[in-house]
Write a protein that holds these residues in place. Structure first.
Motif, PDB file in Angstrom:
ATOM      1  N   TYR A  13    -106.227  53.354 -19.540  1.00 53.07           N
ATOM      2  CA  TYR A  13    -106.874  53.597 -20.965  1.00 53.07           C
ATOM      3  C   TYR A  13    -107.292  52.272 -21.727  1.00 53.07           C
ATOM      4  CZ  TYR A  13    -102.188  53.191 -22.754  1.00 53.07           C
ATOM      5  OH  TYR A  13    -100.917  52.591 -23.202  1.00 53.07           O
ATOM      6  N   ILE A  14    -106.863  51.064 -21.045  1.00 50.91           N
ATOM      7  CA  ILE A  14    -107.174  49.817 -21.712  1.00 50.91           C
ATOM      8  C   ILE A  14    -108.435  49.142 -21.182  1.00 50.91           C
ATOM      9  CG2 ILE A  14    -106.472  47.600 -22.396  1.00 50.91           C
ATOM     10  CD1 ILE A  14    -105.031  49.521 -23.785  1.00 50.91           C
ATOM     11  N   GLN A  15    -109.528  48.920 -21.689  1.00 49.41           N
ATOM     12  CA  GLN A  15    -110.678  48.499 -21.324  1.00 49.41           C
ATOM     13  C   GLN A  15    -110.579  46.960 -21.107  1.00 49.41           C
ATOM     14  OE1 GLN A  15    -114.669  49.742 -22.657  1.00 49.41           O
ATOM     15  NE2 GLN A  15    -115.282  47.567 -22.833  1.00 49.41           N
ATOM     16  N   ASP A  16    -110.132  46.225 -21.997  1.00 51.50           N
ATOM     17  CA  ASP A  16    -109.908  44.811 -22.117  1.00 51.50           C
ATOM     18  C   ASP A  16    -108.999  44.675 -23.033  1.00 51.50           C
ATOM     19  OD1 ASP A  16    -110.732  42.290 -21.462  1.00 51.50           O
ATOM     20  OD2 ASP A  16    -111.943  42.193 -23.237  1.00 51.50           O
ATOM     21  N   ILE A  17    -108.125  43.282 -22.842  1.00 51.57           N
ATOM     22  CA  ILE A  17    -107.310  42.592 -23.768  1.00 51.57           C
ATOM     23  C   ILE A  17    -107.553  41.094 -24.024  1.00 51.57           C
ATOM     24  CG2 ILE A  17    -105.593  42.599 -22.166  1.00 51.57           C
ATOM     25  CD1 ILE A  17    -103.649  42.851 -24.463  1.00 51.57           C
ATOM     26  N   GLN A  18    -107.505  40.751 -24.980  1.00 55.45           N
ATOM     27  CA  GLN A  18    -108.162  39.389 -25.007  1.00 55.45           C
ATOM     28  C   GLN A  18    -107.155  38.611 -26.225  1.00 55.45           C
ATOM     29  OE1 GLN A  18    -112.080  38.120 -25.866  1.00 55.45           O
ATOM     30  NE2 GLN A  18    -112.771  40.200 -25.736  1.00 55.45           N
ATOM     31  N   ILE A  19    -106.699  37.287 -25.580  1.00 61.25           N
ATOM     32  CA  ILE A  19    -105.703  36.635 -26.625  1.00 61.25           C
ATOM     33  C   ILE A  19    -106.646  36.185 -27.344  1.00 61.25           C
ATOM     34  CG2 ILE A  19    -104.160  34.757 -26.721  1.00 61.25           C
ATOM     35  CD1 ILE A  19    -103.168  35.424 -23.747  1.00 61.25           C
ATOM     36  N   ILE A  20    -106.201  36.175 -28.842  1.00 62.33           N
ATOM     37  CA  ILE A  20    -107.018  35.547 -30.116  1.00 62.33           C
ATOM     38  C   ILE A  20    -106.262  34.275 -30.512  1.00 62.33           C
ATOM     39  CG2 ILE A  20    -107.745  36.028 -31.899  1.00 62.33           C
ATOM     40  CD1 ILE A  20    -108.791  38.031 -30.211  1.00 62.33           C
ATOM     41  N   PRO A  21    -107.215  33.053 -30.523  1.00 61.03           N
ATOM     42  CA  PRO A  21    -106.513  31.742 -31.017  1.00 61.03           C
ATOM     43  C   PRO A  21    -105.883  32.049 -32.065  1.00 61.03           C
ATOM     44  CG  PRO A  21    -108.751  31.304 -29.907  1.00 61.03           C
ATOM     45  CD  PRO A  21    -108.567  33.074 -30.327  1.00 61.03           C
ATOM     46  N   GLN A  22    -104.588  31.191 -32.455  1.00 57.97           N
ATOM     47  CA  GLN A  22    -104.220  31.105 -33.661  1.00 57.97           C
ATOM     48  C   GLN A  22    -104.855  30.562 -34.769  1.00 57.97           C
ATOM     49  OE1 GLN A  22    -100.727  32.237 -33.632  1.00 57.97           O
ATOM     50  NE2 GLN A  22    -100.891  32.391 -35.758  1.00 57.97           N
ATOM     51  N   MET A  23    -105.864  29.864 -34.484  1.00 56.87           N
ATOM     52  CA  MET A  23    -106.996  29.519 -35.564  1.00 56.87           C
ATOM     53  C   MET A  23    -107.420  30.272 -36.618  1.00 56.87           C
ATOM     54  SD  MET A  23    -110.013  27.662 -33.645  1.00 56.87           S
ATOM     55  CE  MET A  23    -108.983  26.840 -32.198  1.00 56.87           C
ATOM     56  N   TYR A  24    -107.642  31.420 -35.706  1.00 56.10           N
ATOM     57  CA  TYR A  24    -108.453  32.510 -36.758  1.00 56.10           C
ATOM     58  C   TYR A  24    -107.471  33.540 -37.374  1.00 56.10           C
ATOM     59  CZ  TYR A  24    -112.194  31.865 -33.296  1.00 56.10           C
ATOM     60  OH  TYR A  24    -113.214  31.321 -32.622  1.00 56.10           O
ATOM     61  N   LEU A  25    -106.150  33.080 -37.493  1.00 54.29           N
ATOM     62  CA  LEU A  25    -105.342  33.556 -38.192  1.00 54.29           C
ATOM     63  C   LEU A  25    -104.623  32.866 -39.391  1.00 54.29           C
ATOM     64  CD1 LEU A  25    -103.745  36.174 -35.410  1.00 54.29           C
ATOM     65  CD2 LEU A  25    -105.313  36.815 -37.342  1.00 54.29           C
ATOM     66  N   SER A  26    -104.348  33.606 -40.452  1.00 50.86           N
ATOM     67  CA  SER A  26    -103.621  32.541 -41.463  1.00 50.86           C
ATOM     68  C   SER A  26    -102.952  33.566 -42.308  1.00 50.86           C
ATOM     69  CB  SER A  26    -104.506  32.052 -42.357  1.00 50.86           C
ATOM     70  OG  SER A  26    -103.915  31.522 -43.715  1.00 50.86           O
ATOM     71  N   HIS A  27    -101.499  33.094 -42.737  1.00 50.63           N
ATOM     72  CA  HIS A  27    -100.743  33.833 -43.567  1.00 50.63           C
ATOM     73  C   HIS A  27    -101.103  34.297 -44.881  1.00 50.63           C
ATOM     74  CE1 HIS A  27     -99.129  30.115 -44.924  1.00 50.63           C
ATOM     75  NE2 HIS A  27     -99.034  30.576 -45.935  1.00 50.63           N
ATOM     76  N   ARG A  28    -102.228  33.797 -45.342  1.00 54.24           N
ATOM     77  CA  ARG A  28    -102.586  33.706 -46.675  1.00 54.24           C
ATOM     78  C   ARG A  28    -103.517  35.183 -46.873  1.00 54.24           C
ATOM     79  NH1 ARG A  28    -103.195  28.325 -45.516  1.00 54.24           N
ATOM     80  NH2 ARG A  28    -102.141  27.059 -46.969  1.00 54.24           N
ATOM     81  N   GLY A  29    -103.499  36.177 -46.064  1.00 55.79           N
ATOM     82  CA  GLY A  29    -104.187  37.277 -46.116  1.00 55.79           C
ATOM     83  C   GLY A  29    -104.920  37.546 -44.884  1.00 55.79           C
ATOM     84  N   SER A  30    -104.926  39.126 -44.568  1.00 58.41           N
ATOM     85  CA  SER A  30    -105.180  39.415 -43.269  1.00 58.41           C
ATOM     86  C   SER A  30    -106.239  40.300 -43.550  1.00 58.41           C
ATOM     87  CB  SER A  30    -104.127  40.244 -42.653  1.00 58.41           C
ATOM     88  OG  SER A  30    -103.744  41.725 -43.587  1.00 58.41           O
ATOM     89  N   GLY A  31    -106.808  40.769 -44.600  1.00 55.87           N
ATOM     90  CA  GLY A  31    -107.816  41.911 -44.531  1.00 55.87           C
ATOM     91  C   GLY A  31    -109.162  41.649 -43.996  1.00 55.87           C
ATOM     92  N   ASP A  32    -109.663  40.545 -44.412  1.00 55.00           N
ATOM     93  CA  ASP A  32    -111.006  39.773 -44.225  1.00 55.00           C
ATOM     94  C   ASP A  32    -110.773  39.327 -42.725  1.00 55.00           C
ATOM     95  OD1 ASP A  32    -111.991  40.672 -46.257  1.00 55.00           O
ATOM     96  OD2 ASP A  32    -111.930  38.738 -47.293  1.00 55.00           O
ATOM     97  N   GLN A  33    -109.649  38.626 -42.480  1.00 53.54           N
ATOM     98  CA  GLN A  33    -109.229  38.105 -41.092  1.00 53.54           C
ATOM     99  C   GLN A  33    -109.509  38.985 -39.947  1.00 53.54           C
ATOM    100  OE1 GLN A  33    -105.997  35.341 -40.989  1.00 53.54           O
ATOM    101  NE2 GLN A  33    -105.732  35.786 -42.986  1.00 53.54           N
ATOM    102  N   LEU A  34    -108.892  40.372 -40.182  1.00 46.09           N
ATOM    103  CA  LEU A  34    -108.761  41.080 -38.954  1.00 46.09           C
ATOM    104  C   LEU A  34    -110.004  41.716 -38.960  1.00 46.09           C
ATOM    105  CD1 LEU A  34    -105.339  42.858 -39.794  1.00 46.09           C
ATOM    106  CD2 LEU A  34    -105.843  41.042 -38.034  1.00 46.09           C
ATOM    107  N   GLN A  35    -110.844  42.094 -39.969  1.00 46.71           N
ATOM    108  CA  GLN A  35    -112.183  42.662 -39.788  1.00 46.71           C
ATOM    109  C   GLN A  35    -112.985  41.573 -39.458  1.00 46.71           C
ATOM    110  OE1 GLN A  35    -113.037  45.823 -40.250  1.00 46.71           O
ATOM    111  NE2 GLN A  35    -111.003  46.172 -40.570  1.00 46.71           N
ATOM    112  N   GLN A  36    -112.946  40.371 -39.432  1.00 47.65           N
ATOM    113  CA  GLN A  36    -113.742  39.637 -38.852  1.00 47.65           C
ATOM    114  C   GLN A  36    -113.592  39.430 -37.361  1.00 47.65           C
ATOM    115  OE1 GLN A  36    -113.085  35.832 -41.165  1.00 47.65           O
ATOM    116  NE2 GLN A  36    -114.278  36.790 -42.976  1.00 47.65           N
ATOM    117  N   ILE A  37    -112.213  39.192 -36.981  1.00 49.34           N
ATOM    118  CA  ILE A  37    -111.831  39.196 -35.470  1.00 49.34           C
ATOM    119  C   ILE A  37    -112.347  40.463 -34.885  1.00 49.34           C
ATOM    120  CG2 ILE A  37    -109.805  39.382 -34.164  1.00 49.34           C
ATOM    121  CD1 ILE A  37    -108.484  37.682 -36.090  1.00 49.34           C
ATOM    122  N   LYS A  38    -112.240  41.733 -35.538  1.00 51.17           N
ATOM    123  CA  LYS A  38    -112.647  42.948 -34.784  1.00 51.17           C
ATOM    124  C   LYS A  38    -114.222  42.746 -34.518  1.00 51.17           C
ATOM    125  CE  LYS A  38    -113.094  47.701 -36.090  1.00 51.17           C
ATOM    126  NZ  LYS A  38    -114.499  47.874 -35.862  1.00 51.17           N
TER     127      LYS A  38
END
Length: 268
Positions: A89-114
């Protein structure tokens, strides 16, 4: 006599000296998802479209040291990726580089990664490791024929927790989680203390990683059963992408095709 007094004084100073704590951790998952501290009371129910496209990353590190070997951390991500990849039931799984994530806030980050990776859900890995260290002289007084040599020593305890949470990116709803833990203690001469408890930290991280992999395997199986059941009372809704069905997995299909082929050969 004077040597004995000096020994006792030095021992008491070391034994009852201040405890040193070395702490390495990632940002709290809750703080990462809701950096403003406002956690919604009612999180809407997610609708999952199968098969799922999954992102995998560490929750960003906030402060902390560099005690855990980066290669070991990457190995953990690859082990988790393998567990997910084995599920139909998993089509694909990708490791996301750490540079795309910051502890200063996740809302926009997660949507951008999505949007960037075309993901449905995110597997977020966090860890917390504490090393409590206290200097002592109890086991490092070395007696020789010419007197006593005092070597400052250390004792320490290591506690490790690794947690993986699968989050729906549209709703930030927790779908399931799996964890691994490990604890150990050790000691040695002060000159080798840093090297010794660094080895303990990496070894304990690997042991917690192994436990996590086993627990994740079970969690993924239970999650699959939940999706397959399509319980109308379940707050997680399931939809199938065109051409996909949860009714039968690919391995069962291959088995049935093999049986049909063997039967045709026998009949012929």
């Amino acid at each position: 006599m004077s040597l004995l007094i000096v020994t006792l004084i030095l021992s008491s100073c070391s034994i009852f000296g201040p405890e040193r704590v070395r702490h390495e951790k990632t940002t709290s998952l809750v703080n990462f998802l809701y950096p403003d501290g406002n956690i919604p009371k009612d999180i809407r129910s997610p609708t999952l479209r199968l098969p799922l496209r999954v992102g995998l990353a560490y929750v960003p590190t906030q402060g902390g040291g560099r005690a855990i070997d980066p290669r070991l951390k990457l190995e953990l991500l690859n082990a988790i990726k393998q567990e997910f990849s084995s599920r139909h039931y998993i089509q694909d799984i990708q490791i996301i580089p750490q540079m795309y994530l910051s502890h200063r806030g996740s809302g926009d980050q997660l949507q951008q990664i999505k949007q960037l990776y075309q993901l449905d859900v995110m597997a977020l890995v966090s860890y917390d490791q504490i090393v409590n260290r206290q200097d002592n002289l109890l086991s490092v007084t070395y007696l020789t024929i010419v007197g006593s040599y005092l070597f400052p020593g250390t004792q320490f305890d290591v506690s490790t927790l690794i947690d993986m949470a699968l989050i729906d990116l549209d709703t930030k709803r927790l779908l399931f989680r799996a964890a691994g833990t490990q604890g150990s203690s050790g000691g040695g001469a002060e000159a080798y203390a840093a090297n010794q408890y660094s080895k303990h930290q990496n070894r304990d991280f690997a042991a917690a990683m192994t436990m996590l992999s086993g627990n994740l395997n079970q969690a993924l199986y239970l999650f699959e059963e939940r999706l397959r059941a399509k319980d109308p009372n379940d707050d997680i809704k399931v939809e199938a992408r065109p051409g996909y069905s949860m009714a039968i997995d690919r391995w069962m299909l291959l088995l049935l095709l093999g049986l049909c082929w063997a039967r045709c050969r026998t009949s012929g």
